[in-house]
Scaffold this motif. Structure first.
Motif, PDB file in Angstrom:
ATOM      1  N   ARG A   1       0.391  -1.343  -0.158  1.00  0.00           N
ATOM      2  CA  ARG A   1       0.431   0.007  -0.068  1.00  0.00           C
ATOM      3  C   ARG A   1       1.008   1.646  -0.408  1.00  0.00           C
ATOM      4  NH1 ARG A   1      -5.705   0.086   0.826  1.00  0.00           N
ATOM      5  NH2 ARG A   1      -4.860  -1.991   1.858  1.00  0.00           N
ATOM      6  N   HIS A   2       0.873   1.886  -1.178  1.00  0.00           N
ATOM      7  CA  HIS A   2       1.169   3.162  -1.143  1.00  0.00           C
ATOM      8  C   HIS A   2       0.021   5.105   0.225  1.00  0.00           C
ATOM      9  CE1 HIS A   2       2.325   7.099  -3.446  1.00  0.00           C
ATOM     10  NE2 HIS A   2       4.064   6.337  -2.512  1.00  0.00           N
ATOM     11  N   VAL A   3       1.544   5.260   0.249  1.00  0.00           N
ATOM     12  CA  VAL A   3       1.025   6.187   1.209  1.00  0.00           C
ATOM     13  C   VAL A   3      -0.375   6.159   0.510  1.00  0.00           C
ATOM     14  CG1 VAL A   3       3.154   7.044   2.676  1.00  0.00           C
ATOM     15  CG2 VAL A   3       3.006   7.873   0.471  1.00  0.00           C
ATOM     16  N   CYS A   4      -0.055   6.574  -0.876  1.00  0.00           N
ATOM     17  CA  CYS A   4      -1.601   7.609  -1.063  1.00  0.00           C
ATOM     18  C   CYS A   4      -2.695   6.695  -0.986  1.00  0.00           C
ATOM     19  CB  CYS A   4      -1.846   7.694  -2.757  1.00  0.00           C
ATOM     20  SG  CYS A   4      -1.945   5.766  -3.663  1.00  0.00           S
ATOM     21  N   GLY A   5      -2.472   5.590  -0.599  1.00  0.00           N
ATOM     22  CA  GLY A   5      -3.666   4.803   0.067  1.00  0.00           C
ATOM     23  C   GLY A   5      -4.126   3.368  -1.157  1.00  0.00           C
ATOM     24  N   ARG A   6      -3.448   4.121  -2.313  1.00  0.00           N
ATOM     25  CA  ARG A   6      -3.484   3.118  -3.123  1.00  0.00           C
ATOM     26  C   ARG A   6      -2.304   1.207  -3.108  1.00  0.00           C
ATOM     27  NH1 ARG A   6      -3.629   7.425  -5.945  1.00  0.00           N
ATOM     28  NH2 ARG A   6      -5.610   8.222  -6.415  1.00  0.00           N
ATOM     29  N   VAL A   7      -2.578   0.467  -3.427  1.00  0.00           N
ATOM     30  CA  VAL A   7      -2.269  -1.324  -3.872  1.00  0.00           C
ATOM     31  C   VAL A   7      -1.641  -1.395  -4.534  1.00  0.00           C
ATOM     32  CG1 VAL A   7      -1.814  -3.656  -3.270  1.00  0.00           C
ATOM     33  CG2 VAL A   7      -3.699  -2.154  -1.985  1.00  0.00           C
TER      34      VAL A   7
ATOM     35  N   ILE B   1       6.873   3.622  -8.112  1.00  0.00           N
ATOM     36  CA  ILE B   1       7.174   3.186  -6.940  1.00  0.00           C
ATOM     37  C   ILE B   1       5.731   2.603  -6.452  1.00  0.00           C
ATOM     38  CG2 ILE B   1       6.377   4.548  -4.576  1.00  0.00           C
ATOM     39  CD1 ILE B   1       9.842   5.151  -5.315  1.00  0.00           C
ATOM     40  N   CYS B   2       4.942   4.425  -7.644  1.00  0.00           N
ATOM     41  CA  CYS B   2       3.564   4.043  -7.247  1.00  0.00           C
ATOM     42  C   CYS B   2       2.900   4.846  -9.280  1.00  0.00           C
ATOM     43  CB  CYS B   2       2.247   4.315  -6.736  1.00  0.00           C
ATOM     44  SG  CYS B   2       1.241   4.869  -6.255  1.00  0.00           S
ATOM     45  N   ARG B   3       2.065   3.785  -9.765  1.00  0.00           N
ATOM     46  CA  ARG B   3       1.689   4.499 -10.598  1.00  0.00           C
ATOM     47  C   ARG B   3       0.843   5.613 -10.858  1.00  0.00           C
ATOM     48  NH1 ARG B   3      -0.507  -0.615 -11.225  1.00  0.00           N
ATOM     49  NH2 ARG B   3      -3.086  -0.716 -11.120  1.00  0.00           N
ATOM     50  N   TYR B   4      -0.139   5.530 -10.099  1.00  0.00           N
ATOM     51  CA  TYR B   4      -0.824   6.687 -10.019  1.00  0.00           C
ATOM     52  C   TYR B   4      -0.160   7.760  -9.563  1.00  0.00           C
ATOM     53  CZ  TYR B   4      -4.105   2.119  -9.439  1.00  0.00           C
ATOM     54  OH  TYR B   4      -4.179   0.884  -9.578  1.00  0.00           O
ATOM     55  N   CYS B   5       0.112   7.636  -8.587  1.00  0.00           N
ATOM     56  CA  CYS B   5       0.998   8.980  -8.257  1.00  0.00           C
ATOM     57  C   CYS B   5       2.094   9.948  -8.916  1.00  0.00           C
ATOM     58  CB  CYS B   5       2.098   9.216  -6.502  1.00  0.00           C
ATOM     59  SG  CYS B   5       0.130   8.380  -5.904  1.00  0.00           S
ATOM     60  N   PHE B   6       3.246   8.735  -9.508  1.00  0.00           N
ATOM     61  CA  PHE B   6       4.490   9.108 -10.434  1.00  0.00           C
ATOM     62  C   PHE B   6       4.303   8.568 -11.566  1.00  0.00           C
ATOM     63  CE2 PHE B   6       5.281   7.898  -6.234  1.00  0.00           C
ATOM     64  CZ  PHE B   6       6.248   9.419  -6.259  1.00  0.00           C
TER      65      PHE B   6
END
Ligand SMILES: [Zn+2]
Length: 236
Positions: A31-37, A51-56
């Motif tokens: 789970r990333h700090v944004c809440g998404r797995v 690291i996180c495709r949603y954030c980066f």
């Protein structure tokens, strides 16, 4: 590496693994700090990558997106884009025309549909990419299929079935005349200006110095001969 050390490295990048450590090269659901797995590998995270495709990512994995099919003389190519369709103007510069676009609710939907089409082409039908990696300027060669084996209407028909099967609504479908009419020009790794310059040159150059004229002598590189290639997963 002991799991406790691996978890510490993930934590440094804001990732909290939700399953046992699978090894540094394997996707590790966290789970990333944004809440998404998400499912990065420790190896990539350690290098600050993936690291996180949603954030980066520029690509809107959790916002409205577009699945598109573009075409040239030899091939069709599937891909995902954000709704501003900047991606499609990039492709146009290299000689592709849009055959259709399909609006979907999220980039995840677009990506999953694209992967399902690629799996249909490669795994079910045994169709190989139409181009080799050095023939296309972007990383998109592995998302191509030859017109002789696949046309835009057929892909769209399959897409409707896959949408039903995967529970992904196709919100808006827009076809152009290239959905049924094969374009007369070939895509290549050149921009429009370089292509125009090359075409001026080739008017005076001996015909034999050009690459294969197997495909009716229209300018552009011929499709590759079949052999299996790895499937790209990055945003194209
Ligand atoms: Zn995130």
């Amino acid at each position: 590496m002991p799991e406790v050390d691996a978890r510490a490295m993930m934590a440094k990048k804001g990732l909290d693994p939700v399953e046992p450590y699978p090894g540094s090269g394997r996707p590790w659901a966290s789970r990333h700090v944004c809440g998404r797995v998400v499912t990065p590998t420790l190896g990539n995270v350690a290098q600050g990558k993936g690291i996180c495709r949603y954030c980066f990512s520029d690509f809107p994995y959790d916002g409205p997106a577009v699945l598109y099919l573009i075409a040239d003389l030899h091939a069709v190519k599937i891909g995902c884009a954000s709704p501003n369709l900047r991606r499609l103007s990039d492709h146009r510069r290299f000689g592709w025309v849009t055959a259709w676009t399909v609006d979907v609710a999220t980039g995840d939907d677009a990506y999953n549909l694209e992967q399902a089409i690629l799996s249909w082409w490669r795994d079910e039908l045994g169709i190989e990419p139409a181009y080799e990696s050095d023939q296309l300027p972007q990383t998109g060669y592995s998302e191509t299929a030859r017109w002789d084996e696949m046309d835009p209407r057929r892909v769209l028909t399959k897409l409707r079935q896959l949408g039903d099967k995967l529970g992904i609504p196709l919100l808006h479908i827009k076809e152009t005349e290239s959905a049924t009419k094969r374009p007369l020009t070939a895509a290549d790794a050149l921009g429009a200006r370089a292509r125009a310059a090359q075409s001026r040159l080739s008017e005076t150059a001996p015909r034999a110095s050009r690459r294969s004229a197997r495909h009716s002598g229209v300018q552009g590189q011929p499709p590759r001969s079949p052999h299996r290639a790895g499937r790209g997963v990055e945003y194209r």
